[in-house]
Design an enzyme around this catalytic site. Structure first.
Site, PDB file in Angstrom:
ATOM      1  N   ASP A  24      -6.633 -17.287   3.006  1.00 18.22           N
ATOM      2  CA  ASP A  24      -6.257 -18.617   2.527  1.00 18.22           C
ATOM      3  C   ASP A  24      -6.707 -19.615   3.586  1.00 18.22           C
ATOM      4  O   ASP A  24      -6.057 -19.791   4.617  1.00 18.22           O
ATOM      5  CB  ASP A  24      -4.744 -18.693   2.328  1.00 18.22           C
ATOM      6  CG  ASP A  24      -4.260 -20.077   1.915  1.00 18.22           C
ATOM      7  OD1 ASP A  24      -5.092 -21.006   1.813  1.00 18.22           O
ATOM      8  OD2 ASP A  24      -3.047 -20.230   1.690  1.00 18.22           O
ATOM      9  N   PRO A  55      -6.074  -1.693  -6.335  1.00 17.91           N
ATOM     10  CA  PRO A  55      -7.163  -2.475  -6.933  1.00 17.91           C
ATOM     11  C   PRO A  55      -8.253  -2.742  -5.898  1.00 17.91           C
ATOM     12  O   PRO A  55      -7.961  -3.025  -4.737  1.00 17.91           O
ATOM     13  CB  PRO A  55      -6.470  -3.777  -7.360  1.00 17.91           C
ATOM     14  CG  PRO A  55      -5.031  -3.392  -7.525  1.00 17.91           C
ATOM     15  CD  PRO A  55      -4.776  -2.374  -6.454  1.00 17.91           C
ATOM     16  N   HIS A  59       0.820  -1.215   0.000  1.00 22.02           N
ATOM     17  CA  HIS A  59       0.000   0.000   0.000  1.00 22.02           C
ATOM     18  C   HIS A  59       0.851   1.260   0.000  1.00 22.02           C
ATOM     19  O   HIS A  59       0.591   2.182  -0.763  1.00 22.02           O
ATOM     20  CB  HIS A  59      -0.926   0.006   1.210  1.00 22.02           C
ATOM     21  CG  HIS A  59      -2.022  -0.996   1.125  1.00 22.02           C
ATOM     22  ND1 HIS A  59      -3.305  -0.723   1.521  1.00 22.02           N
ATOM     23  CD2 HIS A  59      -2.038  -2.271   0.687  1.00 22.02           C
ATOM     24  CE1 HIS A  59      -4.071  -1.801   1.331  1.00 22.02           C
ATOM     25  NE2 HIS A  59      -3.304  -2.747   0.843  1.00 22.02           N
ATOM     26  N   THR A 111      -1.825 -15.422   0.547  1.00 22.50           N
ATOM     27  CA  THR A 111      -1.627 -16.734   1.152  1.00 22.50           C
ATOM     28  C   THR A 111      -1.488 -16.620   2.667  1.00 22.50           C
ATOM     29  O   THR A 111      -1.618 -17.606   3.385  1.00 22.50           O
ATOM     30  CB  THR A 111      -0.386 -17.439   0.566  1.00 22.50           C
ATOM     31  OG1 THR A 111      -0.273 -18.742   1.130  1.00 22.50           O
ATOM     32  CG2 THR A 111       0.900 -16.682   0.884  1.00 22.50           C
TER      33      THR A 111
END
Length: 309
Positions: free
Chosen positions: A225, A141, A65, A172
């Site tokens: 995940d 995004p 970020h 993950t």
């Protein structure tokens, strides 16, 4: 932040600009001026991780970020205290030498290592920016965005489709809030018997609903995940293949031909050129962190990471 790239879903008014092997940055930049810099960052990350494992994904996302601290996408980021701790120790050892930007890049790498991913060499020599703009978070995004929109945002920063899939693979480890994806579970569509997003595996829907009841606490955290939430591995990509991606934007990587091919390569699908996720992640991280890098006399070396000098 001035010259910095926001990739996903990190630091702030602290600083910065990030890195690749470009003029002014190199592996071992502090080998003479502050030889203990990398070891101090490493030991600091390890110490904080032992008491709070959530700092690992927090630091990794912070590096992604890398923009204004109070902007909405950054309000739940974790790990600022780790960077401040490392900076304090480094300033005591070699004041005015090591940037907050470099500390963050090193800490992101070390966060992957403590979650059982592999290491990579981080070129250093960045300097800190002097401007942080909340508006720069528009580069991030969104969790409902199409693959084309995600690809364009990455392309605008010089990152290709493989970089996109690779860097999203950071999911993950870490968690997200129910409020971010709960819309996929209830009344998402009237064309399915469950009313849920049809791209979600039918056996996964009850599990997610149990974690995030329709009228439940939207702030409750859920692993991105669900296969191995605390280990840096390819389980995240297996989840996408099996319709078990938690975020809509993540699951869409399996429905688009160009991104699906990269996911399959990470999973070692027969007939496709294989890719080693850990190795490619390190390469993409270095490539990403080269965006908008400040070196030489540009920017500054912050004394305190949360404020300009």
């Amino acid at each position: 932040m001035e010259g910095a790239f926001a990739v996903l879903v990190l630091f702030v008014a602290m600083a910065v600009t990030s890195v690749h092997c470009q003029a002014g940055t190199r592996v071992g930049f502090y080998s003479r001026s502050c030889p203990r810099a990398e070891s101090i960052v490493k030991s600091t990350v390890q110490a904080h991780f032992r008491s709070d494992p959530t700092v690992a994904p927090g630091l990794l996302r912070m590096h992604f970020h890398d923009c204004f601290k109070t902007a909405p996408p950054n309000r739940l980021l974790r790990g600022y205290d780790v960077i401040d701790d490392a900076k304090s120790q480094i300033e005591a050892a070699c004041p005015g030498i090591v940037s907050c930007a470099d500390i963050l890049a090193l800490a992101a790498r070390d966060s992957v290592v403590v979650t059982r991913g592999i290491s990579w060499q981080v070129p250093t020599g960045r300097r800190d920016g002097r401007i942080s703009l909340a508006s720069d978070t528009a580069n991030l995004p969104g969790f409902t965005e199409s693959v084309e929109a995600q690809k364009q945002k990455f392309l605008d920063k010089g990152l290709n489709t493989q970089d996109l899939v690779t860097l999203v693979g950071a999911h993950t480890i870490g968690t997200t809030a129910c409020q971010i994806f709960k819309y996929r579970l209830y009344n998402f569509t009237t064309t399915t018997a469950t009313g849920a997003d049809p791209t979600i595996d039918a056996t996964f829907i009850p599990q997610l609903r149990a974690l995030c009841p329709e009228n439940g606490d939207g702030a409750r955290r859920v692993a991105l995940d669900t296969g191995s939430p605390n280990r840096f591995d390819t389980s995240f990509f297996s989840n996408l293949r099996n319709g078990r991606g938690v975020l809509e934007s993540d699951q869409k990587l399996w429905s688009d031909a160009s991104t699906k091919a990269v996911v399959q390569r990470f999973l070692g699908v027969r007939g496709l050129l294989g890719l080693t996720f850990n190795v490619e992640f390190g390469r993409s991280m270095v490539k990403m962190s080269n965006i908008g890098v400040k070196t030489g006399t540009d920017g500054e070396i912050r004394k305190i990471c949360s404020a300009i000098n």
